[in-house]
Design a protein around this motif. Structure first.
Motif, short mmCIF file in Angstrom:
data_model
loop_
_atom_site.label_atom_id
_atom_site.label_comp_id
_atom_site.label_asym_id
_atom_site.label_seq_id
_atom_site.Cartn_x
_atom_site.Cartn_y
_atom_site.Cartn_z
N VAL A 101 23.58 34.40 56.36
CA VAL A 101 22.85 33.25 56.89
C VAL A 101 23.79 32.47 57.80
N PRO A 102 23.30 32.01 58.97
CA PRO A 102 24.12 31.13 59.79
C PRO A 102 24.07 29.72 59.21
N VAL A 103 25.24 29.05 59.16
CA VAL A 103 25.34 27.70 58.60
C VAL A 103 26.11 26.84 59.61
N PRO A 104 25.56 25.68 59.97
CA PRO A 104 26.31 24.78 60.86
C PRO A 104 27.63 24.37 60.21
N MET A 105 28.70 24.35 61.00
CA MET A 105 30.01 23.95 60.47
C MET A 105 29.91 22.55 59.90
N GLY A 106 30.50 22.35 58.72
CA GLY A 106 30.50 21.05 58.07
C GLY A 106 29.25 20.76 57.27
N GLU A 107 28.30 21.69 57.22
CA GLU A 107 27.07 21.50 56.46
C GLU A 107 27.39 21.36 54.97
N LEU A 108 26.69 20.45 54.30
CA LEU A 108 26.85 20.33 52.85
C LEU A 108 26.24 21.54 52.18
N VAL A 109 27.00 22.15 51.29
CA VAL A 109 26.57 23.37 50.61
C VAL A 109 26.77 23.17 49.12
N GLN A 110 25.84 23.70 48.33
CA GLN A 110 25.93 23.58 46.87
C GLN A 110 27.29 24.08 46.38
N ASP A 111 27.83 23.39 45.36
CA ASP A 111 29.14 23.75 44.82
C ASP A 111 29.21 25.19 44.35
N GLU A 112 28.13 25.68 43.69
CA GLU A 112 28.17 27.05 43.19
C GLU A 112 28.29 28.06 44.33
N ILE A 113 27.71 27.74 45.48
CA ILE A 113 27.83 28.64 46.64
C ILE A 113 29.23 28.52 47.23
N ARG A 114 29.69 27.29 47.43
CA ARG A 114 31.02 27.09 48.00
C ARG A 114 32.11 27.71 47.12
N SER A 115 31.95 27.66 45.79
CA SER A 115 32.98 28.21 44.90
C SER A 115 32.99 29.74 44.92
N ALA A 116 31.94 30.37 45.44
CA ALA A 116 31.91 31.84 45.54
C ALA A 116 32.55 32.35 46.82
N VAL A 117 32.98 31.43 47.70
CA VAL A 117 33.60 31.84 48.95
C VAL A 117 34.97 32.43 48.64
N ALA A 118 35.20 33.63 49.19
CA ALA A 118 36.48 34.33 48.97
C ALA A 118 37.60 33.52 49.60
N ALA A 119 38.69 33.42 48.90
CA ALA A 119 39.85 32.65 49.39
C ALA A 119 40.61 33.44 50.42
#
Length: 119
Positions: A101-119
């Motif tokens: 999915v395309p997401v605008p930079m700086g968009e607020l994203v649910q914590d559970e989604i953000r925490s799944a982002v690979a480091a």
């Protein structure tokens, strides 16, 4: 000045069969898991799903798990892609699924989604 015309090369049968098998596996999964999949593109290596918004990506993450990768898509957008798979089939194999999915930079994203982002 010469022109060259190239005859399209047919897809090898084994690649066509793998693409078809992957598509069928994901469509079968979607028959019993009500996940959003407005655009589905099957390839021999994986099935690529494009969803409408980041909440749809969250539905896939909650149901199938996986890791999310973010890449710059230019013009103030990022492409968020969930790397997941189908449940194991009868032979134990799984099909790789890439949900993006395309997401605008700086968009607020649910914590559970953000925490799944690979480091």
């Amino acid at each position: 000045m010469g022109t060259s015309s190239q005859t399209p090369q047919p897809i090898p049968l084994h690649e066509y069969q793998q693409t078809s098998d992957n598509r069928i596996a994901v469509e079968a999964m979607l028959d019993y898991l009500p996940l959003p999949a407005p655009t589905l593109i099957a390839r021999p290596d994986a099935v690529y799903v494009m969803v409408a918004d980041v909440d749809d990506l969250g539905e896939w993450l909650r149901e199938r798990g996986g890791r999310i990768h973010r890449t710059s898509a230019a013009d103030g957008l990022e492409l968020w892609t969930l790397l997941t798979s189908t449940p194991p089939r009868g032979d134990g194999s799984c099909v790789s699924v890439r949900v993006s999915v395309p997401v605008p930079m700086g968009e607020l994203v649910q914590d559970e989604i953000r925490s799944a982002v690979a480091a």
